[in-house]
Design an enzyme around this catalytic site. Structure first.
Site, PDB file in Angstrom:
ATOM      1  N   LYS A   1      76.318  52.506  83.512  1.00 53.80           N
ATOM      2  CA  LYS A   1      77.382  53.114  82.714  1.00 53.80           C
ATOM      3  C   LYS A   1      77.123  52.829  81.230  1.00 53.80           C
ATOM      4  CE  LYS A   1      82.458  53.303  82.437  1.00 53.80           C
ATOM      5  NZ  LYS A   1      83.730  52.731  82.927  1.00 53.80           N
TER       6      LYS A   1
ATOM      7  N   SER B   1      87.014  56.132  84.562  1.00 50.34           N
ATOM      8  CA  SER B   1      86.089  56.524  83.516  1.00 50.34           C
ATOM      9  C   SER B   1      84.607  56.453  83.908  1.00 50.34           C
ATOM     10  CB  SER B   1      86.319  55.632  82.303  1.00 50.34           C
ATOM     11  OG  SER B   1      85.975  54.296  82.596  1.00 50.34           O
TER      12      SER B   1
ATOM     13  N   SER C   1      88.631  52.368  87.070  1.00 49.38           N
ATOM     14  CA  SER C   1      87.504  53.187  86.605  1.00 49.38           C
ATOM     15  C   SER C   1      86.230  53.126  87.447  1.00 49.38           C
ATOM     16  CB  SER C   1      87.154  52.823  85.162  1.00 49.38           C
ATOM     17  OG  SER C   1      88.078  53.413  84.292  1.00 49.38           O
TER      18      SER C   1
END
Lengths: 474, 94
Positions: free
Chosen positions: A66, A139, A163
């Protein structure tokens, strides 16, 4: 069967037997990315010279990261204009720990991890591999979509209010948010420091345990990390859950939960019962206020954490200014996207004199209540079973205009962060439109082994991955 | 929940953030909606409860205050929008 369809533990077996090398794996993944990235758009940056790197490390396994986890070899943008060209001078601790890995690329996310759909990335949206008109969740939407689309074998995400788990649920993969303190956050760009945690997003539960083996452990560079014994989480995996006490907190099955999702999760409970677990309804009334509590605390901390982006030492800098004050103000205005600004304002509001007691202080007291109620539940139950998300993945563009509606996507996941607990999301079925439904198992602090075992037992029974594959519907 | 545009401007000032007129209007409306929702926590009985500072019970974790040299100074400076003679370059302050 293509190599990209295999899990990491399956790839490891082939590497051990010398049937394949890392070069074969990398070549296969690069081919897959070439085919699918144009539809899914999960990456912010794709690694360079990967085949050369694989030649130097013939047993290396690729991984996706990420884009809020700092890497020396590639940019770390947080999907924000603010950090568009930022190259970290050091690696995050988790990057140092995943030795024997090749970073395939950095994955898209909502800007500064603020969002539930990856639509708030400053660069581009990411699309759900099951149906590219749908969001992948957020996210960590890039991480979950890349794993689901077989563009990376596994990935690291971060979870502040859901997330990791919510996008894992939307994309039909496994996502674990570890106990607060189990995994070092050194090198994770801070959003809300009392809630943030790094964790694995994988194709199955065994891979999840394997990746946790690498990243878990004390780190003197993160003062909140906890000294724990080194464990091999894969040893915990077994089918025997006889006598396990599973609680179904009724607040997670009430208003706002899509009936089809609810039905699917209740079916999971039935399956656990048939496997020998004891299922009982229970209650955690503080959960009804968890979402409001979460947004107050998370935004308060975010408004403080984002203060560092002033355009001086790193990141975006406004071009025209007459004073240092104007430089700060213009840099923030031009560098942050709309959701980051919204949360800075909300966070500043709840911390400002006159409102501090009514919002921030009150939220911190409700936080204590949430923790106490969970603690009480765990004297009676081993794990709690809930939906991961109230709905399956929604259509792109349907929630991004209304912030409150987007916040509601986190309703089943935030309490876990408030209380610092571990929780895992596992896919269980598809709804009638063909979108994955995930369920969440919540455990007491540092009971990752039990969570993984419970998840594994279900996975072996249901075999979701063998039955269902993303179709990239258009 | 009433939020005035002056309050939004004040918050943006506290956060060193410039907002456009359009943003002021949008965020005034957004804050009204979000704070109306957030207000529900004031119905919760929290008598006799302390505030939680963090997710676990570990507060004030101290370490020795030792200086450790960071080897790669160039890497630290390479992200600076403006640098001069191995230092961050900022506009005149006084």
């Amino acid at each position: 069967m293509e190599l990209y369809e295999l899990t990491v533990h399956e790839l490891n077996e082939k590497l051990e037997k010398k049937e394949i090398t890392s070069i074969d794996i990398i070549e296969n993944y690069l081919k897959r990315i070439e085919e699918k990235e144009k539809d899914v758009q999960a990456f912010v940056t794709i690694g360079e010279k990967l085949i050369e790197k694989a030649k130097q490390n013939p047993k290396a396994i690729p991984i996706g990261i990420k884009d809020n986890i700092c890497t020396k070899e590639m940019k770390t943008t947080c999907s924000s204009k603010m950090l568009e060209n930022f190259v970290s001078p050091y690696n995050a601790t988790v990057i140092e720990k995943i030795e024997n890995s090749l970073i395939l690329g950095k994955l898209n996310m909502d800007e500064f991890a603020m969002g539930a759909s990856t639509e708030y990335s400053a660069f581009h949206k990411t699309y759900n591999p099951w149906n590219i008109n749908k969001v992948p969740g957020g996210s960590s939407g890039g991480s979950a979509a890349a794993v689901a689309a077989n563009m990376v074998p596994w990935a690291l995400g971060s979870d502040t209010g859901g997330s990791i788990r919510q996008p894992a649920s939307f994309c039909g993969v496994v996502g674990l948010k570890p106990t607060y303190g189990l995994v070092s956050r050194y090198g994770l760009v801070a959003f809300a420091s009392s809630l943030d945690q790094i964790g694995p997003i994988t194709k199955d539960v065994t891979d999840c345990a394997l990746l946790l083996n690498y990243i878990a452990g004390y780190d003197p560079k993160d003062s909140t990390s906890v000294k724990t014994d080194k464990k091999d989480y894969t040893k915990a995996l077994s089918n025997n859950i006889k006598g396990l006490k599973i609680g179904l907190p009724k607040e997670y099955y009430g208003e706002g939960i899509n009936p089809e999702v609810k039905e699917a999760i209740l079916r999971v409970a039935k399956q656990y019962e048939q496997m020998g677990a004891i299922i009982e309804e229970c209650s955690i009334s503080a959960n009804n206020n968890a979402l409001a509590t979460y947004y107050i605390i998370a935004c308060a901390e975010a408004s403080s954490n984002l203060g560092r982006f002033d355009g001086i030492r790193y990141g975006y800098q406004a071009k025209k200014y007459n004073s240092i004050k104007e430089l700060y103000r213009k840099t923030k205005k031009e560098g942050f996207g709309p959701e980051a600004k919204r949360r800075i304002i909300l966070g500043t509001y709840v911390l400002s004199s006159g409102y501090y007691d009514a919002y921030y202080k009150k939220a911190q007291k409700v936080r204590t209540l949430v923790k106490q109620e969970f603690k009480k539940l765990f004297t009676k139950y081993d794990v709690l079973l809930t939906p991961t998300s109230p709905t399956v993945a929604f259509d792109i563009g349907t929630r991004s205009k209304n912030p409150l509606e987007m916040y509601l996507a986190d309703i089943c996941t935030v309490s876990v962060n408030i209380a610092g607990l571990p929780a895992i999301s596992i896919p269980c079925n598809l709804d009638k439109t063909g979108m994955p439904i995930g369920f969440q198992l919540i455990g007491n602090h540092f009971t990752e082994e039990l969570l993984l075992k419970t998840a594994y037992a279900y996975e072996q029974e249901e075999k979701f991955r063998e039955k269902h594959k993303p179709e990239f519907k258009k | 929940m009433n939020v005035s545009r002056e309050e939004i401007i004040h918050m943006a000032n506290l956060a060193d953030l410039n907002l456009s007129e359009e943003e002021i209007q949008k965020y005034t409306k957004d804050m009204e909606d979000i704070l109306a929702f957030a207000n529900e926590i004031n119905k919760v009985n929290t008598d006799n409860l302390d505030e939680s500072i963090t997710a676990n019970e570990r507060y004030n974790i101290l370490r020795k205050d030792e200086v450790k040299e960071f080897e790669d100074k160039d890497a630290l400076l390479q992200n600076a929008p403006s640098q001069k003679n191995g230092m961050f370059h900022i506009p005149k302050m006084i």
